[in-house]
Design a protein around this motif. Structure first.
Motif, short mmCIF file in Angstrom:
data_model
loop_
_atom_site.label_atom_id
_atom_site.label_comp_id
_atom_site.label_asym_id
_atom_site.label_seq_id
_atom_site.Cartn_x
_atom_site.Cartn_y
_atom_site.Cartn_z
N SER A 36 0.82 -1.21 0.00
CA SER A 36 0.00 0.00 0.00
C SER A 36 0.85 1.26 0.00
N GLY A 37 2.12 1.12 0.42
CA GLY A 37 2.99 2.29 0.55
C GLY A 37 3.03 2.85 1.97
N TYR A 38 2.25 2.28 2.89
CA TYR A 38 2.19 2.82 4.25
C TYR A 38 3.52 2.64 4.99
N GLN A 39 4.10 1.44 4.89
CA GLN A 39 5.41 1.22 5.53
C GLN A 39 6.47 2.13 4.89
N THR A 40 6.41 2.29 3.58
CA THR A 40 7.32 3.20 2.87
C THR A 40 7.21 4.59 3.46
N LYS A 80 16.31 7.17 3.21
CA LYS A 80 16.29 7.15 1.74
C LYS A 80 15.82 5.75 1.35
N VAL A 81 14.59 5.65 0.87
CA VAL A 81 13.95 4.35 0.69
C VAL A 81 13.96 3.91 -0.77
N TYR A 82 14.42 2.68 -0.97
CA TYR A 82 14.40 2.01 -2.27
C TYR A 82 13.44 0.83 -2.11
N GLY A 88 2.98 13.83 -0.74
CA GLY A 88 4.23 14.51 -0.42
C GLY A 88 5.30 13.56 0.11
N ILE A 89 5.13 12.26 -0.16
CA ILE A 89 6.09 11.25 0.32
C ILE A 89 6.94 10.80 -0.87
N ARG A 90 8.25 11.03 -0.76
CA ARG A 90 9.11 10.78 -1.91
C ARG A 90 10.22 9.79 -1.60
N PRO A 91 9.97 8.50 -1.85
CA PRO A 91 11.07 7.54 -1.75
C PRO A 91 12.12 7.83 -2.83
N LYS A 92 13.33 7.33 -2.64
CA LYS A 92 14.38 7.54 -3.63
C LYS A 92 14.09 6.78 -4.92
#
Length: 213
Positions: free
Chosen positions: A91-95, A104-106, A126-130
């Motif tokens: 879902s992207g919640y943990q991210t 810096k999340v991959y 507004g959540i921007r993983p690498k």
């Protein structure tokens, strides 16, 4: 995409509940208070979003129980600018929790449907993983290795050697291991060849699947 004071109140209650269950990392609890979990769920589940429960999402997957997200995150001992590999964007919640902690999340997702949804949703919030990628989590992301830590958000029958190889010395790999029920397992890389293993009780996850592509 509304986030109201009522939602904020429910998040505060959820964080308090997680603290009572044993989560002690203040930064993790603050992230839980900040992130609008209801926006990661189908709108029919909005009223239940701040219960400490897993819920179904697209592609027959689930959004993990907040306690599980907080527990795994706490084990990682995230520091600002840590380079973290996440296997199973979901879902992207943990991210979102990891990004909110300054990492810096991959992240790798194997379900194309989920990958497309999350790739659109996270920037809107507004959540921007690498880096987000669609692929086989068993292989990790060797082109971006090594990582300060690695988190796996699906149950794996074994610990993939490719992931162990992509961990920095001193780094932590947190992974639920097992078939029907999983044992939360943490490996700390001591040197090139040695890993220290810790186990933290039983959890239930959807299976980590491979060879999709």
């Amino acid at each position: 995409m509304k986030d109201t004071s009522k939602h904020q109140g429910l998040r505060n209650q959820l964080a308090k509940q997680l603290e009572e269950k044993g989560i002690t990392d203040k930064n993790v609890l603050d992230a839980i208070r900040k992130i609008p979990r209801h926006l990661f769920l189908n709108s029919s589940f909005e009223d239940f979003a701040y219960q400490d429960k897993a819920f179904p999402i697209a592609a027959n997957q689930t959004i993990s129980q907040p306690y599980t997200v907080a527990f795994q995150t706490e084990l990682l001992q995230v520091k600002k600018d840590d380079k973290i590999l996440e296997i199973g964007t979901g879902s992207g919640y943990q991210t979102a929790v990891l990004v909110t902690l300054g990492a810096k999340v991959y992240s790798v997702e194997r379900q194309n449907e989920l990958f497309k949804i999350t790739s659109t949703l996270l920037p809107k919030l507004g959540i921007r993983p690498k880096h987000l990628s669609f692929g086989d989590g068993y292989k990790g992301l060797p082109n971006f290795a090594p990582f300060d830590s690695i988190i796996v958000t699906a149950g794996a029958p074994i610990i993939p050697e490719a992931l162990m190889a992509q961990l920095k010395v001193g780094g932590r790999l947190v992974i639920p291991v097992g078939e029907n029920e999983q044992v939360m397992t943490m490996l700390i890389r001591k040197n090139e060849r040695q890993f220290e293993k810790h186990e933290f009780g039983d959890f239930r996850f959807v299976p980590l699947l491979q060879d999709k592509n």
